[in-house]
Structures are given as C-alpha cells and as structure tokens.
Write a protein that holds these residues in place. Structure first.
Motif, PDB file in Angstrom:
ATOM      1  N   ARG A  73       0.829  -1.202   0.000  1.00  0.00           N
ATOM      2  CA  ARG A  73       0.000   0.000   0.000  1.00  0.00           C
ATOM      3  C   ARG A  73       0.866   1.256   0.000  1.00  0.00           C
ATOM      4  NH1 ARG A  73      -5.085  -1.239   2.468  1.00  0.00           N
ATOM      5  NH2 ARG A  73      -5.670   0.953   2.274  1.00  0.00           N
ATOM      6  N   VAL A  74       0.348   2.289  -0.604  1.00  0.00           N
ATOM      7  CA  VAL A  74       1.013   3.589  -0.637  1.00  0.00           C
ATOM      8  C   VAL A  74       1.020   4.196   0.763  1.00  0.00           C
ATOM      9  CG1 VAL A  74       0.856   5.946  -1.530  1.00  0.00           C
ATOM     10  CG2 VAL A  74       0.377   4.007  -3.040  1.00  0.00           C
ATOM     11  N   THR A  75       2.123   4.823   1.132  1.00  0.00           N
ATOM     12  CA  THR A  75       2.224   5.560   2.384  1.00  0.00           C
ATOM     13  C   THR A  75       2.529   7.019   2.096  1.00  0.00           C
ATOM     14  OG1 THR A  75       4.616   5.253   2.569  1.00  0.00           O
ATOM     15  CG2 THR A  75       3.211   3.506   3.484  1.00  0.00           C
ATOM     16  N   ARG A  76       2.427   7.862   3.118  1.00  0.00           N
ATOM     17  CA  ARG A  76       2.801   9.265   2.932  1.00  0.00           C
ATOM     18  C   ARG A  76       4.285   9.371   2.621  1.00  0.00           C
ATOM     19  NH1 ARG A  76       2.026  12.910   8.092  1.00  0.00           N
ATOM     20  NH2 ARG A  76       2.612  14.413   6.503  1.00  0.00           N
ATOM     21  N   TRP A  77       5.078   8.383   3.093  1.00  0.00           N
ATOM     22  CA  TRP A  77       6.524   8.404   2.849  1.00  0.00           C
ATOM     23  C   TRP A  77       6.813   8.154   1.377  1.00  0.00           C
ATOM     24  CZ3 TRP A  77       7.283  10.581   7.133  1.00  0.00           C
ATOM     25  CH2 TRP A  77       6.651  10.151   8.303  1.00  0.00           C
ATOM     26  N   ALA A  78       6.021   7.291   0.772  1.00  0.00           N
ATOM     27  CA  ALA A  78       6.162   7.069  -0.674  1.00  0.00           C
ATOM     28  C   ALA A  78       5.804   8.335  -1.441  1.00  0.00           C
ATOM     29  CB  ALA A  78       5.275   5.912  -1.108  1.00  0.00           C
ATOM     30  N   ALA A  79       4.746   9.027  -1.007  1.00  0.00           N
ATOM     31  CA  ALA A  79       4.332  10.261  -1.683  1.00  0.00           C
ATOM     32  C   ALA A  79       5.407  11.334  -1.569  1.00  0.00           C
ATOM     33  CB  ALA A  79       3.010  10.755  -1.094  1.00  0.00           C
ATOM     34  N   LYS A  80       5.981  11.483  -0.388  1.00  0.00           N
ATOM     35  CA  LYS A  80       7.030  12.490  -0.194  1.00  0.00           C
ATOM     36  C   LYS A  80       8.260  12.164  -1.047  1.00  0.00           C
ATOM     37  CE  LYS A  80       5.783  13.883   4.541  1.00  0.00           C
ATOM     38  NZ  LYS A  80       6.054  15.327   4.521  1.00  0.00           N
ATOM     39  N   SER A  81       8.600  10.898  -1.119  1.00  0.00           N
ATOM     40  CA  SER A  81       9.773  10.484  -1.885  1.00  0.00           C
ATOM     41  C   SER A  81       9.551  10.681  -3.379  1.00  0.00           C
ATOM     42  CB  SER A  81      10.106   9.018  -1.591  1.00  0.00           C
ATOM     43  OG  SER A  81      10.332   8.814  -0.211  1.00  0.00           O
ATOM     44  N   LEU A  82       8.378  10.285  -3.863  1.00  0.00           N
ATOM     45  CA  LEU A  82       8.089  10.463  -5.287  1.00  0.00           C
ATOM     46  C   LEU A  82       8.014  11.942  -5.641  1.00  0.00           C
ATOM     47  CD1 LEU A  82       7.535   9.127  -7.995  1.00  0.00           C
ATOM     48  CD2 LEU A  82       5.098   9.114  -7.411  1.00  0.00           C
ATOM     49  N   LEU A  83       7.501  12.756  -4.738  1.00  0.00           N
ATOM     50  CA  LEU A  83       7.420  14.198  -4.984  1.00  0.00           C
ATOM     51  C   LEU A  83       8.818  14.775  -5.216  1.00  0.00           C
ATOM     52  CD1 LEU A  83       5.589  16.687  -5.155  1.00  0.00           C
ATOM     53  CD2 LEU A  83       5.793  16.907  -2.669  1.00  0.00           C
ATOM     54  N   ALA A  84       9.798  14.328  -4.438  1.00  0.00           N
ATOM     55  CA  ALA A  84      11.172  14.798  -4.632  1.00  0.00           C
ATOM     56  C   ALA A  84      11.721  14.338  -5.973  1.00  0.00           C
ATOM     57  CB  ALA A  84      12.056  14.300  -3.495  1.00  0.00           C
ATOM     58  N   ARG A  85      11.410  13.107  -6.362  1.00  0.00           N
ATOM     59  CA  ARG A  85      11.868  12.620  -7.667  1.00  0.00           C
ATOM     60  C   ARG A  85      11.261  13.436  -8.799  1.00  0.00           C
ATOM     61  NH1 ARG A  85      11.559   6.284  -9.113  1.00  0.00           N
ATOM     62  NH2 ARG A  85      13.263   6.261  -7.581  1.00  0.00           N
ATOM     63  N   VAL A  86       9.974  13.738  -8.679  1.00  0.00           N
ATOM     64  CA  VAL A  86       9.313  14.566  -9.694  1.00  0.00           C
ATOM     65  C   VAL A  86       9.949  15.946  -9.741  1.00  0.00           C
ATOM     66  CG1 VAL A  86       7.131  15.674 -10.349  1.00  0.00           C
ATOM     67  CG2 VAL A  86       7.139  13.292  -9.539  1.00  0.00           C
ATOM     68  N   TYR A  87      10.204  16.521  -8.569  1.00  0.00           N
ATOM     69  CA  TYR A  87      10.854  17.834  -8.511  1.00  0.00           C
ATOM     70  C   TYR A  87      12.187  17.812  -9.255  1.00  0.00           C
ATOM     71  CZ  TYR A  87      13.625  21.710  -6.816  1.00  0.00           C
ATOM     72  OH  TYR A  87      14.449  22.816  -6.776  1.00  0.00           O
ATOM     73  N   LEU A  88      13.013  16.829  -8.982  1.00  0.00           N
ATOM     74  CA  LEU A  88      14.340  16.770  -9.591  1.00  0.00           C
ATOM     75  C   LEU A  88      14.255  16.599 -11.101  1.00  0.00           C
ATOM     76  CD1 LEU A  88      16.213  14.603  -6.944  1.00  0.00           C
ATOM     77  CD2 LEU A  88      16.809  16.938  -7.623  1.00  0.00           C
ATOM     78  N   PHE A  89      13.336  15.760 -11.556  1.00  0.00           N
ATOM     79  CA  PHE A  89      13.235  15.572 -13.002  1.00  0.00           C
ATOM     80  C   PHE A  89      12.679  16.807 -13.684  1.00  0.00           C
ATOM     81  CE2 PHE A  89      11.177  14.460 -16.969  1.00  0.00           C
ATOM     82  CZ  PHE A  89      12.226  13.814 -17.616  1.00  0.00           C
ATOM     83  N   TYR A  90      11.588  17.344 -13.174  1.00  0.00           N
ATOM     84  CA  TYR A  90      10.940  18.487 -13.840  1.00  0.00           C
ATOM     85  C   TYR A  90      11.869  19.696 -13.885  1.00  0.00           C
ATOM     86  CZ  TYR A  90       7.631  22.167 -14.998  1.00  0.00           C
ATOM     87  OH  TYR A  90       7.013  23.233 -15.605  1.00  0.00           O
ATOM     88  N   THR A  91      12.465  20.037 -12.768  1.00  0.00           N
ATOM     89  CA  THR A  91      13.332  21.220 -12.743  1.00  0.00           C
ATOM     90  C   THR A  91      14.576  21.000 -13.596  1.00  0.00           C
ATOM     91  OG1 THR A  91      14.377  20.440 -10.692  1.00  0.00           O
ATOM     92  CG2 THR A  91      12.541  22.010 -10.488  1.00  0.00           C
ATOM     93  N   GLY A  92      15.086  19.764 -13.651  1.00  0.00           N
ATOM     94  CA  GLY A  92      16.263  19.499 -14.457  1.00  0.00           C
ATOM     95  C   GLY A  92      15.965  19.478 -15.937  1.00  0.00           C
ATOM     96  N   TYR A  93      14.977  18.677 -16.352  1.00  0.00           N
ATOM     97  CA  TYR A  93      14.679  18.522 -17.777  1.00  0.00           C
ATOM     98  C   TYR A  93      14.132  19.807 -18.383  1.00  0.00           C
ATOM     99  CZ  TYR A  93      12.815  16.577 -22.122  1.00  0.00           C
ATOM    100  OH  TYR A  93      12.529  16.328 -23.452  1.00  0.00           O
ATOM    101  N   TYR A  94      13.283  20.505 -17.643  1.00  0.00           N
ATOM    102  CA  TYR A  94      12.651  21.707 -18.184  1.00  0.00           C
ATOM    103  C   TYR A  94      13.362  22.993 -17.767  1.00  0.00           C
ATOM    104  CZ  TYR A  94       8.931  18.628 -19.721  1.00  0.00           C
ATOM    105  OH  TYR A  94       8.226  17.626 -20.336  1.00  0.00           O
ATOM    106  N   GLY A  95      14.444  22.874 -17.015  1.00  0.00           N
ATOM    107  CA  GLY A  95      15.235  24.044 -16.657  1.00  0.00           C
ATOM    108  C   GLY A  95      14.502  25.047 -15.786  1.00  0.00           C
ATOM    109  N   GLN A  96      13.729  24.556 -14.826  1.00  0.00           N
ATOM    110  CA  GLN A  96      12.942  25.430 -13.956  1.00  0.00           C
ATOM    111  C   GLN A  96      13.528  25.458 -12.539  1.00  0.00           C
ATOM    112  OE1 GLN A  96      10.260  27.250 -15.231  1.00  0.00           O
ATOM    113  NE2 GLN A  96      11.050  26.401 -17.153  1.00  0.00           N
TER     114      GLN A  96
END
Length: 541
Positions: free
Chosen positions: A215-238
């Motif tokens: 099952r999904v936990t809040r810890w999984a959500a926090k971790s995935l959020l950081a991964r999304v942050y790193l990819f989006y800001t890196g790939y799109y230069g934001q």
C-alpha cells in the motif's frame, strides 16, 4: 536429496515472499459495478481502490508487440542496455534503443497497448477521486484521506511515467470520453504535484511497517514528490516544480522520510535482489517488503490468457536468451552494455549483484545460443532476471512455472521496486541536506564494506554514485535526461562492436538522433488516427 532441498529452499521461499500483500493487491476488482450508485459505502470505495492498484499493476506490467513497459523502455533507452533480443526478431527494441523509428516498420504503434492501459488505470483513479465523497465519512475522515491519498498517488505515478515518456499528453482528471489535445508539460506536472502534495500532507503519519504490504504511504508520496521535482526542474530548466514545490520543500519532505518513516538500508546490497542473493546452498533474499522498499508495484505468478494480468510481463525480456542456468531463468535477451560492468571498482559489491557476467560466472552460452542472440555483449541484468529452480526430480525449470504459472513469459512474479531508501538518502544529499555527506557515506559504506574509503559528496560524485547504485532499476535514463538533453545524448551515444548471430556487427546510437527527439518516445500512431489528428506527434518521429 540435494536437489530436493534446493527446490524447497528456493522455490517455496520465493512462493512465500511473492504472496506478500496478496489479499489486498490480487483481488480482482468488480469492474462491472462502475455506475454512480456503486460508490455509496466505504467497502465499495475500498473495492474501487483495489481496482486502482490493479490498473497500476496491469499498466506497468505490460509487454508485447504493441505494449512496451515503462521499465523496459527506460533501460533500453539508457546507456546501460542494448535492445538485444533474438537475431531473427523484429527491430522494435533497436528502434527504441537508437531513437530511430525507421529501424522497425511496426514501431509507429509499439507503445499503443501501453498508452491504452495507462489511461485505463487513470480512469479508475479518476472515478474514485471524483466519487469518494458520495460516502458520508463523518467520524472516519482518516480513512477517507488514506484512500484518497492512495488513489491520487497512483494517478500521479501513472501521469509521471507517461509525461516522461511522451512529454505533454491529454490530461484527464475526471471520467470523460472527450477527444482532448495534448496538454502542456506544465499542466500535466501541476496535476502530478497537486496529487502528491495532497497525499504527502494528508495520509497518516505512521511508520511504514504498520501499513499493509504494497500500500502507498505518505513516505512514498514524499519520496516520489522529490523525484518529480528533480526531473521536472532538471529537464525543463525550472527553479521549482510548477510553482508548487521549491527545492527547500522537496528536501524537507525527504528529511521527514529519513527521520520518521522507519525505513532503513538492508545491510547487504545483494540481499535486495532474488537472483543475486541465491546460491546452491540457499537464499539470503531480504524479501519484497524489506525496510528499504519505500514503494513497489506488486506482481504474482497467476497471470493467464483469460483476463488475469497479475504478473510482471516485462521481466522475461531481460532473461538469458533461451537459457536456464541456476538461479537464472530463460528469457528474451535484452543485453547489458559492458561499460556498466566496467564502471564499478572490483571492491564494489554492487557490480556482481547488479550484472550477470557470463564469462566470470562460467555460464555455458554456447554457439547455438549465440546464433540466436542479437547484440550479445556477455552481460545481462541480474536485478530483474527470471529465476530458475530444481524440481523434485532434479530438473532445472522456470521458478514461475514450478510455482504454478501458466508459463514463464507471463508468470514472472518479482515486484518492481520503484523507490528505495537509498534513493531517498541520495536525493536528500543532492538537494543540499546539511547531512549530505553522512547520507552519501551510508550508501557507499554498504557498497564497499571493509574496503570503504571516503569520497566527497559533490554533485558530480552523487550522480556517479546514483548510476552505480540504481543501475538496471529504470532510473538511469531519467537521471541523464534531467542533466540536460546534451549530456544525455553524449552519454548514450555509442559506436561499438557486438555479436549478432555470432557475427561481429557495428552498434551505433547517434547523439543527434537523441537530441532531435529530445529524449521523448513516439506517440502511438493508432492514437493519433483515432483522435482524427487532434493528437500531434513528438519531434523526430
């Protein structure tokens, strides 16, 4: 007797491990009950949530002529793997590998089943999210927030994979049959961020091991959020994630996981992986729900050809081509670039836990097998390889089939670990934690054991360490892309010699081709046709 004991220790052990979370995740959803009247009780919402997990399982486990999994595509597009497969097969995986649709006439539709299954799973999430408040949750708000957080996490996860593959895509946040054009990447990532922020902030603040397996936990959500942050800001230069998450906030989420989740590193790296931890004398596998697993997609061996799709259908692509060699099982032969094996120091335990070296392990991959193998390199994937085991008569066979699978192709049962605690540590170090050096050292100390020597946690060293730590886990390609398309193109570009049909052939991957496509995949032609041209194709395809 030795073979019988081996069968008991390995196969029955794997059976026990693969059944974790079975009651929750392997219950088929009642998909025919999808009208508005169905979503009126907590039990019905729970059943719908099972349907969301089932949709995730189907979407991410897909494989076939018109359904390449996100994981397989991620590995083949990276610098760690070549397309491989059979020497007489079509060139679909070479088209993915070389970012060149002209390599395979059928490539224009290669991702069609992938596209369809992802939108099918998103539809399930959208229905639940939009109808959850048809139930009166008075006095039971925590359960509502848990269920809603899980559904929103799954939707975010699905959209994140789609957005990385294709860029801007049609964006649906409620059930609809409308023929929508592609939304901008910013619009898609806004929904992803909103879903993950909700899940991170509203799901229960409890230790991961008090949540049912899978099952999904809040810890999984926090971790995935950081991964999304790193990819989006890196790939799109934001500088931030669509104005919703800053670097400091992404780091704060990771620090919360480190301090409060209960997750930890498994002491021995090899014990994270079934094949790497299995020998003639038994297994030291830590299990699919070990403390390092922050989130995984659950699979079992029960897939059949009558609608049950519970298996890991992509893993067969990474097995040794048509060869069972204990503990490795046969598969279709996607190969590993020798550069990956050579990246590791000989004292780094991750090398032999990640990559099968056919020569070093004295595997008899004879001339008949070489004739059948395309792009043979002498190396294959150990983290995600099918398993073999001995039956009671001492015959070596597919572990999946010995467990009762319909066949080894659709019956692979190893979970896909999406996020490990090691990733949390290295992301936090990358984002500038005050404890960056300590986090970095934890990961490396496990890898080197008594041979550990300190190394400064510089940005460059962190990226190199990420490559070694997460090789063959579907992460490397996206780590390259977020450093810039130029960096990715130069790292992936190749001009080397491989064996195809036991004949030396040149393998080329052009940096300019990668740059032309911007690292994105082709939108399935069938979907463009069905949309009457409302959908548009990505550049370079």
């Amino acid at each position: 007797m030795k073979n019988i004991l081996k069968y008991t220790a390995i196969v029955l052990g794997l059976l026990q491990l693969s059944s974790c979370g079975e009651d929750f995740l392997n219950t088929e959803p009642i998909t025919e009950l999808t009208d508005e009247s169905f979503y009126s009780t907590e039990n019905q919402i729970y059943t719908a949530l099972i349907g969301c997990y089932d949709g995730l399982q189907v979407a991410t486990g897909t494989s076939g002529d018109s359904g390449v999994s996100f994981y397989a595509a991620s590995e083949v597009m990276s610098d760690d793997c070549f397309g491989g497969v059979g020497n007489a097969d079509g060139y679909n995986y070479q088209a993915i590998d070389e970012f060149d649709g002209s390599r395979a006439p059928s490539y224009s539709n290669l991702f069609n089943d992938t596209w369809v299954s992802y939108y099918g799973a998103i539809h399930r999430c959208n229905v639940l999210i939009n109808r959850i408040d048809q139930v009166d949750w008075t006095g039971n708000e925590d359960t509502r927030n848990q269920y809603l957080g899980e559904a929103r996490f799954i939707r975010a996860y699905l959209y994140f994979e789609m957005a990385r593959l294709w860029g801007g895509i049609p964006l649906l946040t409620e059930p609809s049959s409308e023929n929508l054009p592609r939304s901008s990447a910013e619009e898609v990532y806004a929904v992803i961020a909103e879903d993950l922020v909700y899940a991170a902030n509203n799901m229960p603040d409890i230790s991961y091991d008090t949540v049912p397996n899978g099952r999904v936990t809040r810890w999984a959500a926090k971790s995935l959020l950081a991964r999304v942050y790193l990819f989006y800001t890196g790939y799109y230069g934001q500088s931030n994630l669509v104005g919703m998450v800053s670097q400091a906030q992404a780091l704060e989420h990771l620090e919360d996981v480190i301090q409060g989740s209960g997750h930890s590193l498994v002491p021995e790296f090899k014990d994270l992986w079934p094949a790497a931890s299995t020998t003639e004398s038994g297994t030291t596998y830590a299990g699919e729900d070990n403390p390092e697993v922050v989130f995984s997609v659950k699979y079992t061996f029960t897939s059949d050809y009558n609608g049950n799709t519970d298996g890991n259908h992509w893993m067969v692509m990474f097995g040794l081509r048509n060869l069972d060699h204990f503990p490795y099982g046969r598969g279709w032969g996607i190969t590993v670039n020798p550069k990956l094996y050579n990246l590791y120091d000989e004292n780094d335990t991750r090398r032999d836990a990640s990559v099968i070296s056919i020569e070093e392990e004295e595997i008899d991959f004879g001339s008949d097998l070489l004739l059948d193998q395309r792009e043979y390199t002498g190396y294959t994937n150990k983290k995600y390889t099918p398993m073999s085991a001995y039956d009671e008569e001492g015959n070596l066979n597919s572990a999946a089939e010995l467990l009762g699978a319909t066949n080894f192709q659709i019956g692979q049962f190893q979970d896909y670990t999406v996020i490990r605690y090691a990733d949390v540590l290295l992301m936090a170090a990358e984002l500038g934690s005050a404890s960056a050096q300590a986090y970095f050292d934890q990961v490396r100390q496990r890898a080197y054991g008594d041979n550990f020597s300190p190394l400064s946690a510089t940005p460059n060293n962190i990226m190199i360490e990420r490559h070694k730590e997460f090789a063959l886990e579907g992460i490397r390609y996206w780590d390259l892309l977020r450093q810039g398309i130029g960096v990715a193109a130069n790292e992936i570009a190749e001009n080397t010699t491989v064996l195809s049909g036991n004949v030396e052939t040149n393998k080329q991957i052009s940096a300019s081709q990668i740059q032309e496509t911007q690292g994105l995949s082709q939108i399935p032609n069938t979907q463009i046709t069905l949309s009457d041209g409302v959908l548009t194709q990505n550049p370079g395809w």
